[in-house]
Scaffold this active site. Structure first.
Site, PDB file in Angstrom:
ATOM      1  N   ASP A  57      26.114  76.638  -8.829  1.00 51.81           N
ATOM      2  CA  ASP A  57      26.706  76.929  -9.937  1.00 51.81           C
ATOM      3  C   ASP A  57      27.232  78.211 -10.202  1.00 51.81           C
ATOM      4  OD1 ASP A  57      25.656  74.668 -11.428  1.00 51.81           O
ATOM      5  OD2 ASP A  57      23.646  75.186 -11.330  1.00 51.81           O
TER       6      ASP A  57
HETATM    7  C1  BGC Z   1      21.153  80.100 -11.375  1.00 49.54           C
HETATM    8  C2  BGC Z   1      21.359  78.785 -10.922  1.00 49.54           C
HETATM    9  C3  BGC Z   1      21.250  77.640 -11.758  1.00 49.54           C
HETATM   10  C4  BGC Z   1      21.872  78.157 -13.233  1.00 49.54           C
HETATM   11  C5  BGC Z   1      21.592  77.041 -14.205  1.00 49.54           C
HETATM   12  C6  BGC Z   1      21.912  80.328 -12.582  1.00 49.54           C
HETATM   13  O1  BGC Z   1      21.761  81.415 -13.302  1.00 49.54           O
HETATM   14  O2  BGC Z   1      21.515  80.968 -10.512  1.00 49.54           O
HETATM   15  O3  BGC Z   1      20.390  78.332  -9.667  1.00 49.54           O
HETATM   16  O4  BGC Z   1      21.429  76.445 -11.406  1.00 49.54           O
HETATM   17  O5  BGC Z   1      21.625  79.146 -13.634  1.00 49.54           O
HETATM   18  O6  BGC Z   1      22.540  77.316 -15.284  1.00 49.54           O
HETATM   19  C1  NOJ Z   2      19.732  74.923  -9.995  1.00 48.44           C
HETATM   20  C2  NOJ Z   2      20.543  73.820 -10.614  1.00 48.44           C
HETATM   21  O1  NOJ Z   2      19.567  73.021 -11.097  1.00 48.44           O
HETATM   22  C3  NOJ Z   2      21.237  72.856  -9.781  1.00 48.44           C
HETATM   23  O2  NOJ Z   2      21.916  71.887 -10.223  1.00 48.44           O
HETATM   24  C4  NOJ Z   2      22.079  73.668  -8.889  1.00 48.44           C
HETATM   25  O3  NOJ Z   2      22.653  72.876  -7.840  1.00 48.44           O
HETATM   26  C5  NOJ Z   2      21.555  74.833  -7.937  1.00 48.44           C
HETATM   27  N1  NOJ Z   2      20.665  75.527  -9.092  1.00 48.44           N
HETATM   28  C6  NOJ Z   2      22.361  75.750  -7.295  1.00 48.44           C
HETATM   29  O4  NOJ Z   2      23.068  76.512  -8.092  1.00 48.44           O
END
Ligand code: BGC
Ligand code: NOJ
Length: 816
Positions: free
Chosen positions: A487
């Site tokens: 993300d």
């Molecule tokens: C995090 C990710 C997460 C995302 C969700 C980010 O700040 O680093 O791990 O999936 O937020 O929106």
């Molecule tokens: C957490 C999110 O829930 C997941 O969808 C994503 O793939 C990972 N973070 C990595 O960013």
């Protein structure tokens, strides 16, 4: 250092001291009513949706840590001494303490001054209520005159509004007390349907429903005025902060035990209920009353608890293993399966790290979570697939998340995560391999919940694949959109002027940046959809998808290979990411895992080379970090990934979700030692002895362990709600132990550590129970080439069909 131990026999983790490094939580509820409960009784409850139907209030990031929960207080009326048997919130010294987190239940037992108590918390099957069964024993030589108080704080339903809209909410709270039951009826007047209730099995010596009165001005939960003085105030909340507290007096003879039951529940009267005059002030209790009466009896509680335990026994019985490694067995047999079920229920909504208001159900997350529980509750997996698919957009694209209560997609955190649609294919493939239920493909499923635009589910899958093919970038690789699985890799956050913040949202989602990871995932999804097409007799489709997958593999080899590993992406400007050419972020874990799982480079040595690079550059004793070198400064062209300090989260943390991809990849190239070595590095049970460093619960996976660039290397965060659960379950059960559902039947294809001499397992699959024994000589590395099935030789590693209901004995030998 450990703070407890596993009781594998009872399937419990036993915590021996209340002040664990962080609250170590568990979940209550398996269907629609849920709660979080910590080892000191902290937490909250909700009905279906942690945001929109929150029953009790909980303040995140509070001090002291984890205040607010399902509390009981005991008071010795002789001495005036009072304490929390769960340690929090009074934190009085206890002579004994033990918390047992079991499967959807928790008990907290303790003793002080000769008074022992044990509270069991659970949600009975099919009910929208939680039981607190409190047993109090007088271990003194003399009679004891005690007071028992319960205490919860009601949330005014919408947790987001509850935490922000005080100008309104301080005037809306309403309760009603009838026959000793506290009804929380805020909003009942306008909606006439739902309310909460808090009931007690004993006659009351008093009650409180106004928080300010119960606690007293400027006091906290650690020293409520009512408890201190030993008498409730019988307060009735009008606005402000409605709460529920019962006061029960207990006179216990020496050695005597008394059982008191509290019930906290959610009730929804049918909308068309004739008995309910619109706008009624009074909760209609006709339907709820018998439920309350029933569950206030010890017989109902004992029966309900036994039924809950039995249901877990039967769910876990689907897959049980007996291997040479205890940490493997207890994760596979108990905790990893349990965590997978919890992630199924919660998605990413409610944990110690997810506030229940931030995120609903993720499209990609829910599809991946399926992989870990589809064998346990296939019929619920089926429904989940149909729910997710109904949020898909006609283009094949997806909302990134949807709200569980309404099942509607939302754009809260935007859309255009271009990997999303492909996960639907992997989820459906897992369901089909497990169940063989091809009928799901013919289900008419809407797009964006618009019934008038429904097509068979099969077409949703076709559109998913097409979505990628319609969005290829300059190198022929898939456009990344806003981001892919990672993300935080926001490659369309470009700036024409270096150092300037990124431009518009349109640019963020719609730029030309490309993802090698999505390419790998596409190769996997194309192969899976080809398998599905074959299974439902569409050979032309199958051929088309296979060739699309192969073509993508070719593109990866051409543009996505960096010489010794797979590259990660191309950014908005066409610059390569995850390459030896970069100064930082030269190698990323995700494309190494996903390209290999997608079959890319397995035959020609690229995979083996990529895996060697991972071992050399990314592996640490605490797991494999996401990329190296970590980004040491913010880079506008990369986005959020570079906003994290080095070693945390996506910036070179051990992002545990990705580690099993490498375990699978190692198994795919036949390296059982490598796969199992990675498995153990992040297995929470295997890390129990370093709990003071790991800090999160030793019975479940955490999303992240701080990477080697972090000062706290080895410290875990974001436990419970993570795709790590499902993927580790897949890696260990399907690829290392090799018990793998496939189109056409179960495969037995273990890739074991050389030192093992085999293992045994029991697996229920499509109505058949397989008793499996795998043997090999120590030191041997190899594969299974034939099976003995009820004494008959079968070539290869796939089990032939057997009559439903039968028990089949399978023996496999691993040969060099
Ligand atoms: C995090 C990710 C997460 C995302 C969700 C980010 O700040 O680093 O791990 O999936 O937020 O929106
Ligand atoms: C957490 C999110 O829930 C997941 O969808 C994503 O793939 C990972 N973070 C990595 O960013």
């Amino acid at each position: 250092m450990r703070y407890g131990h596993f009781d594998d026999e009872r399937r419990e983790y036993v915590i021996g001291q209340p002040d664990t490094p962080l609250p170590w939580i568990n979940y209550l509820g398996t269907e629609e009513y849920f709660g979080i409960v910590s080892n000191t009784a902290g937490g909250y409850s909700f009905y279906r949706d942690a945001r929109l139907r929150r029953l009790t209030r909980y303040r995140y990031n509070n001090v002291p840590l984890d205040s607010g929960g399902r509390y009981v207080y005991l008071r010795d009326n002789g001495s005036g001494d009072f304490w929390s048997p769960s340690w929090q919130p009074t934190r009085s010294e206890l002579d004994a303490y033990e918390c047992r987190h079991g499967l959807s239940y928790t008990t907290i037992a303790s003793a002080r001054g000769g008074i022992r108590s044990e509270t069991l918390y659970f949600v009975p099957l099919r009910e929208n209520l939680e039981v607190w069964r409190v047993r109090v024993t007088n271990e003194r030589d003399a009679a004891a005159d005690l007071s028992l108080f319960s205490a919860i704080e009601f949330c005014l339903w919408d947790a987001q509004d509850d935490a922000t809209n005080y100008q309104r909410n301080y005037s809306t709270g309403q309760v009603e007390l009838v026959d000793g039951v506290i009804y929380h009826k805020t909003e009942y007047r306008e909606r006439r349907d739902h309310f909460a209730y808090f009931a007690c099995s004993e006659p009351l010596a008093g009650y409180d429903t106004q928080r300010g009165t119960f606690l007293g001005p400027y006091r906290g939960w650690d020293r409520p005025a009512a408890v201190e003085r030993g008498q409730s105030f019988d307060s009735v909340a009008h606005g402000w902060a409605p709460m529920g507290s019962h006061h029960v007096r207990l006179s216990l003879a020496p050695g005597e035990t008394r059982e008191v039951i509290f019930l906290l529940g959610y009730w929804e009267n049918p909308r068309d209920a004739k008995f309910d005059p619109p706008g009624s002030q009074t909760v209609n209790k006709t339907l709820v009353r018998p439920v309350i009466e029933r569950w206030l009896t010890p017989e109902a509680v004992a029966g309900g608890f036994a039924e809950l335990r039995a249901s877990w026994d039967s769910m876990l019985a689907v897959m049980q293993v007996n291997s040479p490694d205890t940490d493997t067995d207890r994760m596979v047999n108990i905790w990893n399966a349990y965590q997978s079920m919890v992630t199924f229920n919660m998605s990413r909504s409610a944990s110690s790290f997810e506030s229940g208001i931030g995120r609903g159900m993720g499209f990609r997350d829910s599809n991946q979570d399926l992989l870990g529980f589809v064998h346990i509750v296939p019929e619920r997996a089926r429904q989940r697939i149909l729910d997710i698919a109904a949020t898909q957009l006609p283009t094949g694209g997806a909302y990134h998340q949807y709200q569980p209560l309404t099942k509607r997609g939302n754009n809260d955190i935007g859309s255009g995560f271009n990997d999303d649609p492909l996960w639907l294919i992997t989820g459906v493939a897992a369901y089909l391999k497990e169940t063989g239920d091809l009928s799901i493909l013919d289900e008419q499923v809407p797009y964006d919940n618009d019934e008038s635009a429904a097509t068979p589910l099969y077409e949703h899958l076709q559109r998913s694949l097409r979505y990628t093919l319609d969005r290829l970038g300059p190198h022929g690789l898939p456009l990344i959109g806003r981001a892919d699985w990672n993300d935080c890799l926001n490659l369309n956050c470009f700036s024409e002027t270096p150092g300037e913040p990124f431009q518009t949202t349109e640019n963020k989602d719609g730029g030309v940046a490309e993802s090698v990871f999505i390419a790998g995932l596409f190769a996997l999804a194309a192969r899976e959809l080809a398998g599905i097409a074959e299974a439902c007799d569409r050979p032309a489709d199958a051929a088309e998808y296979r060739s699309a997958g192969e073509k993508m593999a070719g593109t990866i080899a051409e543009h996505g290979w960096d010489g010794a590993w797979f590259r990660r992406a191309f950014d908005y400007h066409g610059n390569v990411i995850g390459s030896g050419e970069n100064d930082e972020g030269q190698i990323f874990i995700e494309p190494q895992g996903m390209c290999i799982i997608g079959g890319v480079g397995v035959e020609n040595g690229m995979a083996v080379q990529a895996l060697a690079s991972v071992r050399e550059r990314l592996a640490t004793e605490h797991g494999i970090v996401l990329q190296q070198p970590a980004y040491s400064r913010y880079r506008v062209e990369l986005g959020e990934i570079s906003s994290y300090p080095p070693g945390y989260k996506e910036n070179a943390g051990v992002f545990c979700h990705t580690n099993p991809w490498l375990m699978i990849a190692e198994a795919m190239v036949g390296n059982g030692d490598g796969a199992f070595d990675y498995y153990r590095r992040i297995n929470p049970s295997a890390r129990e002895n370093i709990s003071e460093l790991h800090r999160c619960e030793p019975y479940v996976y955490a999303q992240m362990i701080a990477g080697k660039d972090a000062p706290t290397h080895g410290e875990a965060k974001n436990s419970w709600l993570t795709g790590t659960a499902a993927w580790n379950y897949v890696a260990i059960t399907q690829w290392i132990l090799g018990i793998r559902p496939d189109f056409g039947g179960l495969r037995i294809d273990p890739v074991l550590p050389a030192a093992w001499e085999g293992f045994s397992a029991s697996r229920k699959f499509q109505g058949i129970t397989y008793d499996i024994t795998v043997r090999k000589a120590a030191g041997v590395r190899g594969r299974v080439r034939h099976l003995m099935v009820d004494g008959r030789r079968v070539e290869g590693n796939q089990l032939p069909p057997a009559p439903a209901g039968s028990v089949v004995r399978v023996e496999a030998v691993i040969e060099e």
